[in-house]
Design a protein around this motif. Sequence first.
Motif, PDB file in Angstrom:
ATOM      1  N   GLY A  87      -5.970  22.303 -19.291  1.00  0.00           N
ATOM      2  CA  GLY A  87      -7.271  22.759 -19.765  1.00  0.00           C
ATOM      3  C   GLY A  87      -7.183  23.838 -20.821  1.00  0.00           C
ATOM      4  N   PHE A  88      -6.087  24.613 -20.808  1.00  0.00           N
ATOM      5  CA  PHE A  88      -5.852  25.623 -21.836  1.00  0.00           C
ATOM      6  C   PHE A  88      -4.754  25.194 -22.809  1.00  0.00           C
ATOM      7  N   GLY A  89      -4.419  23.905 -22.803  1.00  0.00           N
ATOM      8  CA  GLY A  89      -3.338  23.427 -23.641  1.00  0.00           C
ATOM      9  C   GLY A  89      -1.991  23.792 -23.037  1.00  0.00           C
ATOM     10  N   ALA A  90      -0.976  23.846 -23.889  1.00  0.00           N
ATOM     11  CA  ALA A  90       0.381  24.217 -23.466  1.00  0.00           C
ATOM     12  C   ALA A  90       1.218  24.382 -24.724  1.00  0.00           C
ATOM     13  N   GLY A  91       2.393  24.953 -24.558  1.00  0.00           N
ATOM     14  CA  GLY A  91       3.276  25.120 -25.698  1.00  0.00           C
ATOM     15  C   GLY A  91       2.827  26.232 -26.627  1.00  0.00           C
ATOM     16  N   ALA A  92       3.205  26.125 -27.887  1.00  0.00           N
ATOM     17  CA  ALA A  92       2.937  27.191 -28.864  1.00  0.00           C
ATOM     18  C   ALA A  92       1.454  27.488 -29.013  1.00  0.00           C
ATOM     19  N   HIS A  93       0.598  26.474 -28.824  1.00  0.00           N
ATOM     20  CA  HIS A  93      -0.845  26.662 -29.028  1.00  0.00           C
ATOM     21  C   HIS A  93      -1.601  26.820 -27.709  1.00  0.00           C
ATOM     22  N   HIS A  94      -0.915  27.217 -26.655  1.00  0.00           N
ATOM     23  CA  HIS A  94      -1.586  27.533 -25.393  1.00  0.00           C
ATOM     24  C   HIS A  94      -2.660  28.586 -25.661  1.00  0.00           C
ATOM     25  N   CYS A  95      -3.852  28.385 -25.108  1.00  0.00           N
ATOM     26  CA  CYS A  95      -5.000  29.251 -25.402  1.00  0.00           C
ATOM     27  C   CYS A  95      -4.679  30.730 -25.191  1.00  0.00           C
ATOM     28  N   ILE A  96      -4.833  31.519 -26.247  1.00  0.00           N
ATOM     29  CA  ILE A  96      -4.476  32.938 -26.182  1.00  0.00           C
ATOM     30  C   ILE A  96      -5.441  33.721 -25.295  1.00  0.00           C
ATOM     31  N   GLY A 156       4.438  27.830 -36.911  1.00  0.00           N
ATOM     32  CA  GLY A 156       5.722  28.486 -37.139  1.00  0.00           C
ATOM     33  C   GLY A 156       5.666  29.994 -37.035  1.00  0.00           C
ATOM     34  N   ALA A 157       6.390  30.654 -37.941  1.00  0.00           N
ATOM     35  CA  ALA A 157       6.517  32.109 -37.900  1.00  0.00           C
ATOM     36  C   ALA A 157       5.168  32.800 -38.093  1.00  0.00           C
ATOM     37  N   ASP A 158       4.321  32.218 -38.916  1.00  0.00           N
ATOM     38  CA  ASP A 158       3.008  32.802 -39.173  1.00  0.00           C
ATOM     39  C   ASP A 158       2.162  32.808 -37.903  1.00  0.00           C
ATOM     40  N   HIS A 159       2.188  31.695 -37.189  1.00  0.00           N
ATOM     41  CA  HIS A 159       1.454  31.585 -35.927  1.00  0.00           C
ATOM     42  C   HIS A 159       2.013  32.554 -34.892  1.00  0.00           C
ATOM     43  N   SER A 160       3.338  32.636 -34.804  1.00  0.00           N
ATOM     44  CA  SER A 160       3.981  33.541 -33.835  1.00  0.00           C
ATOM     45  C   SER A 160       3.630  34.990 -34.116  1.00  0.00           C
ATOM     46  N   ARG A 161       3.578  35.355 -35.404  1.00  0.00           N
ATOM     47  CA  ARG A 161       3.240  36.735 -35.785  1.00  0.00           C
ATOM     48  C   ARG A 161       1.839  37.096 -35.299  1.00  0.00           C
ATOM     49  N   PHE A 184     -17.036  28.296 -43.227  1.00  0.00           N
ATOM     50  CA  PHE A 184     -16.415  27.760 -42.018  1.00  0.00           C
ATOM     51  C   PHE A 184     -15.094  27.081 -42.340  1.00  0.00           C
ATOM     52  N   ALA A 185     -15.090  26.232 -43.375  1.00  0.00           N
ATOM     53  CA  ALA A 185     -13.868  25.517 -43.746  1.00  0.00           C
ATOM     54  C   ALA A 185     -12.756  26.503 -44.105  1.00  0.00           C
ATOM     55  N   ASP A 186     -13.107  27.542 -44.849  1.00  0.00           N
ATOM     56  CA  ASP A 186     -12.105  28.540 -45.231  1.00  0.00           C
ATOM     57  C   ASP A 186     -11.543  29.245 -43.997  1.00  0.00           C
ATOM     58  N   TRP A 187     -12.443  29.648 -43.091  1.00  0.00           N
ATOM     59  CA  TRP A 187     -12.013  30.326 -41.863  1.00  0.00           C
ATOM     60  C   TRP A 187     -11.167  29.399 -40.997  1.00  0.00           C
ATOM     61  N   TRP A 188     -11.584  28.168 -40.857  1.00  0.00           N
ATOM     62  CA  TRP A 188     -10.886  27.207 -40.007  1.00  0.00           C
ATOM     63  C   TRP A 188      -9.438  27.015 -40.456  1.00  0.00           C
ATOM     64  N   MET A 189      -9.224  26.986 -41.745  1.00  0.00           N
ATOM     65  CA  MET A 189      -7.869  26.789 -42.265  1.00  0.00           C
ATOM     66  C   MET A 189      -7.016  28.049 -42.134  1.00  0.00           C
ATOM     67  N   ARG A 190      -7.652  29.228 -42.098  1.00  0.00           N
ATOM     68  CA  ARG A 190      -6.907  30.497 -42.025  1.00  0.00           C
ATOM     69  C   ARG A 190      -6.562  30.916 -40.613  1.00  0.00           C
ATOM     70  N   MET A 191      -7.410  30.554 -39.647  1.00  0.00           N
ATOM     71  CA  MET A 191      -7.356  31.192 -38.331  1.00  0.00           C
ATOM     72  C   MET A 191      -6.125  30.767 -37.533  1.00  0.00           C
ATOM     73  N   LEU A 192      -5.934  31.473 -36.406  1.00  0.00           N
ATOM     74  CA  LEU A 192      -4.750  31.325 -35.565  1.00  0.00           C
ATOM     75  C   LEU A 192      -4.469  29.880 -35.179  1.00  0.00           C
ATOM     76  N   LEU A 193      -5.486  29.117 -34.767  1.00  0.00           N
ATOM     77  CA  LEU A 193      -5.280  27.764 -34.280  1.00  0.00           C
ATOM     78  C   LEU A 193      -4.698  26.834 -35.334  1.00  0.00           C
ATOM     79  N   SER A 194      -4.930  27.152 -36.601  1.00  0.00           N
ATOM     80  CA  SER A 194      -4.450  26.289 -37.675  1.00  0.00           C
ATOM     81  C   SER A 194      -3.121  26.750 -38.265  1.00  0.00           C
ATOM     82  N   ARG A 195      -2.596  27.853 -37.786  1.00  0.00           N
ATOM     83  CA  ARG A 195      -1.312  28.359 -38.279  1.00  0.00           C
ATOM     84  C   ARG A 195      -0.166  27.732 -37.495  1.00  0.00           C
TER      85      ARG A 195
END
Length: 403
Positions: free
Chosen positions: A343-352, A91-96, A78-89
């Motif tokens: 409720g879905f956040g806002a900005g770059a991390h708005h719920c996909i 900048g450019a990595d998150h945008s990609r 879980f810890a490994d996945w949590w650090m890798r996944m979209l929500l934790s990215r």
Amino acid sequence: MTSPMDLLEAAPFLDVADPSFSIRSPEVMEAREKSWFARTPYGIAVLRYDEMNKLLRDQRVRQGSYAWPKHNNATGSFADWWMRMLLSREGADHSRLRRLANPAFSPKLVKMMTPRFQEMANALIDQFIDAGQCEFVSQFSEPYAAQVICSLLGLPLEAWSELVELATDMGQALGVTYKQDEARVNAATDKLFGYAHQAVATLKAAGLGEDFLSSLIRANEADKNALSDEELYDMIVLAIFGGIDTTRNQISLAMETFLAHPEQWRLLGEQPELARNAVEEVMRIRPTVTWVTREALEDFEFQGLLIRKGTTLHLFSHSAGTDPRVFDNPGFDITAKRQPHFGFGAGAHHCIGHFIARGDMTEALALLAQRLKNVRLAGTPDYLPDSGNTGLNRLPIAFDAGR
């Protein structure tokens, strides 16, 4: 002139670490009237709409929960996945990752799935409508949320109950007992990855279509450097974990809200076209995600307050969504046109996944209001803590039978 230190010291204090703390308490509302922010044991709580709206989009802060496993000295899948996944990215990595995943979460997909949403909702209602009563969480919101995920991934609908169990076990990682539940959390995470691999293998064998999972697989097959195999499976696990928990809770909170406003329920039953707006209104006044976190990437001043690098900002969705400075009449009204909620956040991390969540909840509420007449509470509800990600464990209701 008030100094940044004086401003901080004069701010109200909210003990969000207290297990009895409620995001909707008079204490929070009183603090909102005194100041746009409050001090907490874990950083700063942002209480008003305009300030939350700005900070969610401020590039001087990042998504704040990425370090949660580290804070708990937790390790494993879980810890490994949590650090890798979209929500934790970031900048450019998150945008990609968002750019590659966006087609899988598009309005086109929701339109294609609408008949399926209606079919699943009606089938569940059929099972209890003649009885004139049901336990709403276990008999509707939970199986509905999980069956939506099964449909998205091409998994058999009967897998829904195990997926709920695994998502619930995995969700223990987000609570204060994460470290002691670490083995249980990691076992559930491993099993969800097994489901993700099964879904991909099954779909590849059958041939890709125009569905959610096919879109993700195509992005992966087109360029594994753009969306790696690991990132593909991480995205699927996020869809399962996030989709079940939040939708289950939000639909149950919607029913609880309508129980307190029976005239609004009757109106929705008479005008089911209001269901889409009803989803927005419920999420404004009773969101399952009661606050989101951000972390300051640098020292900066915001409205006279010096925010130090590393400070955690807790942005209170409910408090902002009922802020009288923005909402002249903040009471529950499914006909009202409002400013966007958080409720879905806002900005770059708005719920996909917001298009899917909005779509499946809209169809569910429309059908429930049309078929369940004279809905009323039929027992004692059992609630999750009224902060963090909240909802109901149990909501017994009654209604006119056989509609």
